[in-house]
Design a protein around this motif. Structure first.
Motif, PDB file in Angstrom:
ATOM      1  N   PRO A  43      12.398 -26.582  -2.700  1.00 44.05           N
ATOM      2  CA  PRO A  43      13.787 -26.146  -2.483  1.00 44.05           C
ATOM      3  C   PRO A  43      14.654 -27.146  -1.715  1.00 44.05           C
ATOM      4  N   SER A  44      14.054 -27.977  -0.866  1.00 42.79           N
ATOM      5  CA  SER A  44      14.871 -28.973  -0.162  1.00 42.79           C
ATOM      6  C   SER A  44      15.478 -29.969  -1.141  1.00 42.79           C
ATOM      7  N   LEU A  45      14.773 -30.238  -2.244  1.00 37.56           N
ATOM      8  CA  LEU A  45      15.335 -31.115  -3.274  1.00 37.56           C
ATOM      9  C   LEU A  45      16.407 -30.398  -4.081  1.00 37.56           C
ATOM     10  N   LEU A  46      16.216 -29.108  -4.288  1.00 37.43           N
ATOM     11  CA  LEU A  46      17.222 -28.319  -4.994  1.00 37.43           C
ATOM     12  C   LEU A  46      18.530 -28.296  -4.202  1.00 37.43           C
ATOM     13  N   LEU A 121      10.069 -34.754   6.012  1.00 37.48           N
ATOM     14  CA  LEU A 121      11.408 -35.289   6.199  1.00 37.48           C
ATOM     15  C   LEU A 121      11.546 -36.676   5.569  1.00 37.48           C
ATOM     16  N   ALA A 122      10.549 -37.536   5.743  1.00 41.02           N
ATOM     17  CA  ALA A 122      10.630 -38.901   5.214  1.00 41.02           C
ATOM     18  C   ALA A 122      10.796 -38.911   3.695  1.00 41.02           C
ATOM     19  N   THR A 123      10.129 -38.001   3.010  1.00 39.72           N
ATOM     20  CA  THR A 123      10.239 -37.944   1.554  1.00 39.72           C
ATOM     21  C   THR A 123      11.631 -37.511   1.120  1.00 39.72           C
ATOM     22  N   VAL A 124      12.158 -36.501   1.770  1.00 41.48           N
ATOM     23  CA  VAL A 124      13.508 -36.021   1.428  1.00 41.48           C
ATOM     24  C   VAL A 124      14.537 -37.107   1.730  1.00 41.48           C
ATOM     25  N   LEU A 125      14.380 -37.802   2.864  1.00 45.11           N
ATOM     26  CA  LEU A 125      15.291 -38.897   3.201  1.00 45.11           C
ATOM     27  C   LEU A 125      15.205 -40.018   2.171  1.00 45.11           C
ATOM     28  N   LEU A 126      14.004 -40.341   1.747  1.00 46.27           N
ATOM     29  CA  LEU A 126      13.814 -41.406   0.756  1.00 46.27           C
ATOM     30  C   LEU A 126      14.458 -41.043  -0.578  1.00 46.27           C
ATOM     31  N   VAL A 127      14.258 -39.815  -1.026  1.00 48.08           N
ATOM     32  CA  VAL A 127      14.857 -39.372  -2.292  1.00 48.08           C
ATOM     33  C   VAL A 127      16.374 -39.392  -2.186  1.00 48.08           C
ATOM     34  N   THR A 129      18.377 -41.049  -0.030  1.00 42.70           N
ATOM     35  CA  THR A 129      18.931 -42.390   0.172  1.00 42.70           C
ATOM     36  C   THR A 129      18.829 -43.233  -1.092  1.00 42.70           C
ATOM     37  N   ALA A 130      17.675 -43.212  -1.733  1.00 46.06           N
ATOM     38  CA  ALA A 130      17.503 -44.006  -2.952  1.00 46.06           C
ATOM     39  C   ALA A 130      18.461 -43.554  -4.041  1.00 46.06           C
ATOM     40  N   SER A 131      18.552 -42.254  -4.254  1.00 44.54           N
ATOM     41  CA  SER A 131      19.454 -41.777  -5.297  1.00 44.54           C
ATOM     42  C   SER A 131      20.906 -42.051  -4.916  1.00 44.54           C
ATOM     43  N   GLY A 132      21.244 -41.940  -3.640  1.00 44.89           N
ATOM     44  CA  GLY A 132      22.609 -42.207  -3.193  1.00 44.89           C
ATOM     45  C   GLY A 132      23.034 -43.650  -3.386  1.00 44.89           C
ATOM     46  N   VAL A 133      22.153 -44.579  -3.064  1.00 44.25           N
ATOM     47  CA  VAL A 133      22.495 -45.999  -3.214  1.00 44.25           C
ATOM     48  C   VAL A 133      22.628 -46.357  -4.697  1.00 44.25           C
ATOM     49  N   VAL A 134      21.698 -45.870  -5.503  1.00 43.69           N
ATOM     50  CA  VAL A 134      21.799 -46.129  -6.952  1.00 43.69           C
ATOM     51  C   VAL A 134      23.092 -45.538  -7.503  1.00 43.69           C
ATOM     52  N   LEU A 135      23.420 -44.321  -7.083  1.00 47.38           N
ATOM     53  CA  LEU A 135      24.666 -43.691  -7.554  1.00 47.38           C
ATOM     54  C   LEU A 135      25.898 -44.439  -7.071  1.00 47.38           C
ATOM     55  N   VAL A 176      19.826 -39.555 -11.920  1.00 51.40           N
ATOM     56  CA  VAL A 176      19.289 -40.430 -10.873  1.00 51.40           C
ATOM     57  C   VAL A 176      18.490 -39.630  -9.849  1.00 51.40           C
ATOM     58  N   LEU A 177      18.981 -38.465  -9.468  1.00 50.40           N
ATOM     59  CA  LEU A 177      18.242 -37.636  -8.512  1.00 50.40           C
ATOM     60  C   LEU A 177      16.888 -37.229  -9.077  1.00 50.40           C
ATOM     61  N   LEU A 178      16.861 -36.810 -10.330  1.00 53.64           N
ATOM     62  CA  LEU A 178      15.586 -36.423 -10.944  1.00 53.64           C
ATOM     63  C   LEU A 178      14.640 -37.614 -11.078  1.00 53.64           C
ATOM     64  N   LEU A 179      15.187 -38.793 -11.358  1.00 53.98           N
ATOM     65  CA  LEU A 179      14.329 -39.993 -11.409  1.00 53.98           C
ATOM     66  C   LEU A 179      13.780 -40.330 -10.032  1.00 53.98           C
ATOM     67  N   ALA A 180      14.605 -40.203  -8.999  1.00 53.41           N
ATOM     68  CA  ALA A 180      14.133 -40.461  -7.629  1.00 53.41           C
ATOM     69  C   ALA A 180      13.055 -39.457  -7.232  1.00 53.41           C
TER      70      ALA A 180
END
Length: 185
Positions: A43-46, A121-127, A129-135, A176-180
């Motif tokens: 749910p945190s990804l949702l 927390l680190a996983t959610v931050l990584l997803v 941040t990575a998706s945000g920079v790509v976007l 991009v979010l789903l790929l991350a």
């Protein structure tokens, strides 16, 4: 730039574009449906979905507005060495680097407060941040291309660029979010 500043002229220029972009938005929902299983498992990804696509659209809109203004002022040249274009692109990516970790931390905190914490927390931050920079990079490309296309087709970029950028960022934001998620989870 168009000389026809009437309501009829603006509608004639934007209506076909808005109809096409409506179809693009439908694609966003279809793409989101493909990731439903993993997003409901975590749910945190949702929680990241609406915020990520909204933030990407906002960054793209701000950039599109700045490019449109620069085009109207005659300070934008669409040259790869254009300082105005490069400066705005760097600022957009820098904003993403500062905002998306906060978005990820917020999504994690909401899920923590609700008691359904599954991902660290680190996983959610990584997803996030990575998706945000790509976007942000995608938003820069789409905003520059849409502004240039408006210029070439003699359309007012104030009327067409922001709808294009926000709609494309919505669809690509989901992708991009789903790929991350697929890469980091």
């Amino acid at each position: 730039m168009p000389e026809d500043w009437t309501i009829r002229g603006i509608i004639r220029a934007t209506f076909p574009l808005l109809v096409g972009l409506t179809l693009v938005e439908l694609a966003s929902g279809l793409v989101l449906d493909t990731g439903q299983a993993v997003l409901t498992t975590y749910p945190s990804l949702l929680t990241l979905v609406p915020v990520t696509i909204g933030m990407a659209g906002n960054l793209g809109s701000v950039l599109a507005s700045r490019l449109s203004t620069a085009l109207h002022l005659g300070t934008l040249s669409f040259d790869s060495r254009d300082d105005e274009l490069a400066g705005n692109a760097v600022a957009t990516v820098a904003l993403a680097l500062t905002l998306f970790p906060l978005v990820g931390a917020g999504a994690w905190a909401v899920q923590f407060a609700l008691g359904g914490l599954v991902l660290p927390l680190a996983t959610v931050l990584l997803v996030a941040t990575a998706s945000g920079v790509v976007l942000a990079v995608v938003a820069v490309g789409v905003a520059a291309a849409a502004t240039y296309a408006a210029y070439r087709f003699r359309l007012d970029p104030d009327d067409v660029v922001i709808p294009v950028v926000t709609n494309v960022c919505d669809v690509l934001g989901v992708v991009v979010l789903l790929l991350a998620v697929r890469v980091f989870v």
